[in-house]
Design an enzyme around this catalytic site. Structure first.
Site, PDB file in Angstrom:
ATOM      1  N   ASP A  30     -26.567 -59.051  -4.007  1.00 28.17           N
ATOM      2  CA  ASP A  30     -25.672 -60.219  -3.893  1.00 28.17           C
ATOM      3  C   ASP A  30     -26.255 -61.538  -4.392  1.00 28.17           C
ATOM      4  O   ASP A  30     -26.031 -62.601  -3.784  1.00 28.17           O
ATOM      5  CB  ASP A  30     -25.225 -60.385  -2.433  1.00 28.17           C
ATOM      6  CG  ASP A  30     -24.461 -59.183  -1.907  1.00 28.17           C
ATOM      7  OD1 ASP A  30     -24.264 -58.220  -2.671  1.00 28.17           O
ATOM      8  OD2 ASP A  30     -24.089 -59.193  -0.723  1.00 28.17           O
ATOM      9  N   GLU A  78     -21.035 -58.865  -3.204  1.00 26.32           N
ATOM     10  CA  GLU A  78     -20.070 -58.857  -2.099  1.00 26.32           C
ATOM     11  C   GLU A  78     -18.806 -59.586  -2.557  1.00 26.32           C
ATOM     12  O   GLU A  78     -18.889 -60.665  -3.152  1.00 26.32           O
ATOM     13  CB  GLU A  78     -20.649 -59.561  -0.863  1.00 26.32           C
ATOM     14  CG  GLU A  78     -19.665 -59.576   0.317  1.00 26.32           C
ATOM     15  CD  GLU A  78     -20.203 -60.303   1.557  1.00 26.32           C
ATOM     16  OE1 GLU A  78     -21.404 -60.586   1.622  1.00 26.32           O
ATOM     17  OE2 GLU A  78     -19.375 -60.582   2.452  1.00 26.32           O
ATOM     18  N   LYS A 135     -18.989 -54.468  -3.455  1.00 25.64           N
ATOM     19  CA  LYS A 135     -18.902 -54.016  -2.060  1.00 25.64           C
ATOM     20  C   LYS A 135     -18.092 -55.017  -1.243  1.00 25.64           C
ATOM     21  O   LYS A 135     -18.265 -56.226  -1.388  1.00 25.64           O
ATOM     22  CB  LYS A 135     -20.316 -53.851  -1.480  1.00 25.64           C
ATOM     23  CG  LYS A 135     -21.144 -55.137  -1.425  1.00 25.64           C
ATOM     24  CD  LYS A 135     -22.582 -54.802  -1.053  1.00 25.64           C
ATOM     25  CE  LYS A 135     -23.451 -56.003  -0.796  1.00 25.64           C
ATOM     26  NZ  LYS A 135     -23.059 -56.883   0.304  1.00 25.64           N
ATOM     27  N   LYS A 138     -21.037 -56.085   4.176  1.00 25.50           N
ATOM     28  CA  LYS A 138     -22.401 -56.600   4.088  1.00 25.50           C
ATOM     29  C   LYS A 138     -23.347 -55.506   3.597  1.00 25.50           C
ATOM     30  O   LYS A 138     -24.282 -55.780   2.855  1.00 25.50           O
ATOM     31  CB  LYS A 138     -22.858 -57.140   5.452  1.00 25.50           C
ATOM     32  CG  LYS A 138     -21.953 -58.222   6.052  1.00 25.50           C
ATOM     33  CD  LYS A 138     -21.746 -59.406   5.134  1.00 25.50           C
ATOM     34  CE  LYS A 138     -20.877 -60.476   5.784  1.00 25.50           C
ATOM     35  NZ  LYS A 138     -20.440 -61.494   4.796  1.00 25.50           N
ATOM     36  N   VAL A 163     -30.122 -61.570  -1.259  1.00 30.00           N
ATOM     37  CA  VAL A 163     -29.737 -62.495  -0.182  1.00 30.00           C
ATOM     38  C   VAL A 163     -28.559 -61.924   0.609  1.00 30.00           C
ATOM     39  O   VAL A 163     -27.766 -61.170   0.086  1.00 30.00           O
ATOM     40  CB  VAL A 163     -29.354 -63.868  -0.768  1.00 30.00           C
ATOM     41  CG1 VAL A 163     -30.553 -64.504  -1.441  1.00 30.00           C
ATOM     42  CG2 VAL A 163     -28.176 -63.801  -1.736  1.00 30.00           C
ATOM     43  N   THR A 164     -28.478 -62.349   1.874  1.00 29.32           N
ATOM     44  CA  THR A 164     -29.506 -63.037   2.609  1.00 29.32           C
ATOM     45  C   THR A 164     -30.327 -62.004   3.385  1.00 29.32           C
ATOM     46  O   THR A 164     -29.835 -60.930   3.710  1.00 29.32           O
ATOM     47  CB  THR A 164     -28.914 -64.075   3.608  1.00 29.32           C
ATOM     48  OG1 THR A 164     -28.072 -63.407   4.553  1.00 29.32           O
ATOM     49  CG2 THR A 164     -28.114 -65.127   2.869  1.00 29.32           C
ATOM     50  N   CYS A 168     -27.013 -59.290   4.380  1.00 29.54           N
ATOM     51  CA  CYS A 168     -26.731 -58.145   3.503  1.00 29.54           C
ATOM     52  C   CYS A 168     -27.972 -57.322   3.168  1.00 29.54           C
ATOM     53  O   CYS A 168     -27.862 -56.110   2.964  1.00 29.54           O
ATOM     54  CB  CYS A 168     -26.009 -58.613   2.249  1.00 29.54           C
ATOM     55  SG  CYS A 168     -24.315 -59.130   2.631  1.00 29.54           S
ATOM     56  N   GLN A 208     -42.619 -51.684  14.709  1.00 30.50           N
ATOM     57  CA  GLN A 208     -42.658 -50.335  15.268  1.00 30.50           C
ATOM     58  C   GLN A 208     -43.087 -49.313  14.207  1.00 30.50           C
ATOM     59  O   GLN A 208     -42.494 -48.260  14.051  1.00 30.50           O
ATOM     60  CB  GLN A 208     -41.292 -49.960  15.867  1.00 30.50           C
ATOM     61  CG  GLN A 208     -40.814 -50.932  16.954  1.00 30.50           C
ATOM     62  CD  GLN A 208     -39.484 -50.530  17.527  1.00 30.50           C
ATOM     63  OE1 GLN A 208     -39.369 -49.476  18.140  1.00 30.50           O
ATOM     64  NE2 GLN A 208     -38.489 -51.373  17.335  1.00 30.50           N
TER      65      GLN A 208
HETATM   66  N1  TIU Z   1     -24.789 -61.227   0.942  1.00 26.80           N
HETATM   67  C1  TIU Z   1     -24.781 -61.697   2.173  1.00 26.80           C
HETATM   68  O1  TIU Z   1     -25.813 -61.793   2.842  1.00 26.80           O
HETATM   69  N2  TIU Z   1     -23.567 -62.150   2.660  1.00 26.80           N
HETATM   70  C2  TIU Z   1     -23.444 -63.120   3.624  1.00 26.80           C
HETATM   71  O2  TIU Z   1     -22.348 -63.417   4.049  1.00 26.80           O
HETATM   72  N3  TIU Z   1     -24.600 -63.716   4.055  1.00 26.80           N
HETATM   73  C3  TIU Z   1     -24.713 -64.807   4.895  1.00 26.80           C
HETATM   74  O3  TIU Z   1     -25.844 -65.129   5.265  1.00 26.80           O
HETATM   75  N4  TIU Z   1     -23.621 -65.466   5.250  1.00 26.80           N
END
Ligand code: TIU
Length: 239
Positions: A30, A78, A135, A138, A163-164, A168, A208
């Site tokens: 993303d 996304e 997609k 997430k 990210v992030t 995701c 872990q």
């Molecule tokens: N790609 C992804 O992480 N989508 C999000 O909505 N991330 C946020 O941190 N909002």
């Protein structure tokens, strides 16, 4: 017969991991204008999008290295269909964003496939023959063909960037881990709007004894790939 090995030992936490490069994919999650640039989905949620910029250069290094080494590259995005039929109302209605998914914005409709904001940033733009997974969720496995796409070439290891970190990237790693993939999250190739969530998100992966996978870095991957190219060995009686 002289042949080069396809494996390297990658320095990682909680322990080094042996990677067969022919069974490894670079997955870039993303890295879209909607998350990294002003006026997109990330900013509508109230986030400081400049926090994500630090991941761009390390991701570009990984992309260049993967292309040069012939490692499979997968990009994800996304986003939703223009008619929003794949966007759950619970997602659209969530919170009090300045604009909602599907609303018009400076880069087109927010988080909608085909709009400028939905596309991948110029620095990491996919080549024509690279895999791009669209997609709606997430996680990159939910409602996509990613599982089949990775299974056919025998991919077992994922180097995960993007990210992030805690949204995701973490969701995708958890999905992948349950499907049997060894996931290595490259710390400097990921970012969050919240630096503390980035750090904790990475710790969750490797805690872990690697409950979800491993954490490594772009520098470690470059070092491992350099080892791989020099690993010549002799197999069989005749040369
Ligand atoms: N790609 C992804 O992480 N989508 C999000 O909505 N991330 C946020 O941190 N909002």
């Amino acid at each position: 017969m002289a042949t080069s090995t396809t494996t390297s030992l990658l320095v990682a936490e909680p322990q080094p991991i042996e990677l067969d490069w022919t069974a490894t994919a670079l997955v870039i999650i993303d890295m879209q204008r909607d998350f990294l640039e002003p006026g997109g989905f990330g900013e509508t949620l109230g986030n400081d999008v400049s926090q994500l910029a630090r991941a761009i250069a390390p991701c570009a290094d990984m992309l260049r290295a993967a292309r040069a080494a012939g490692v499979l590259v997968v990009h994800t995005r996304e986003g939703h269909l223009p008619d929003l039929t794949d966007a759950p109302p619970a997602k659209i209605e969530r919170g009090a964003p300045s604009k909602r998914i599907g609303d018009p914005g400076p880069m087109g409709r927010i988080l909608i496939r085909g709009e400028a904001g939905h596309d991948i940033i110029a620095e990491l733009y996919p080549l024509d023959d690279e895999i791009v997974i669209d997609k709606p969720g997430k996680g990159a496995f939910y409602a996509t063909a990613l599982g089949d796409i990775l299974q056919n070439p025998g991919i077992a290891n994922l180097l995960v960037c993007g990210v992030t970190t805690e949204v995701c990237v973490n969701t995708t790693v958890r999905e992948a881990n349950d499907r049997g993939y060894r996931c290595v999250v490259l710390a400097d190739c990921c970012a969050s709007y919240f630096p503390e969530f980035h750090e904790i998100g990475l710790r969750m992966i490797k805690a872990q004894d690697g409950i979800f996978g491993w954490v490594s870095s772009s520098a470690a991957v470059l070092a491992a790939l350099a080892t791989e190219t020099s690993n010549q060995r002799t197999v069989g009686a005749s040369q």
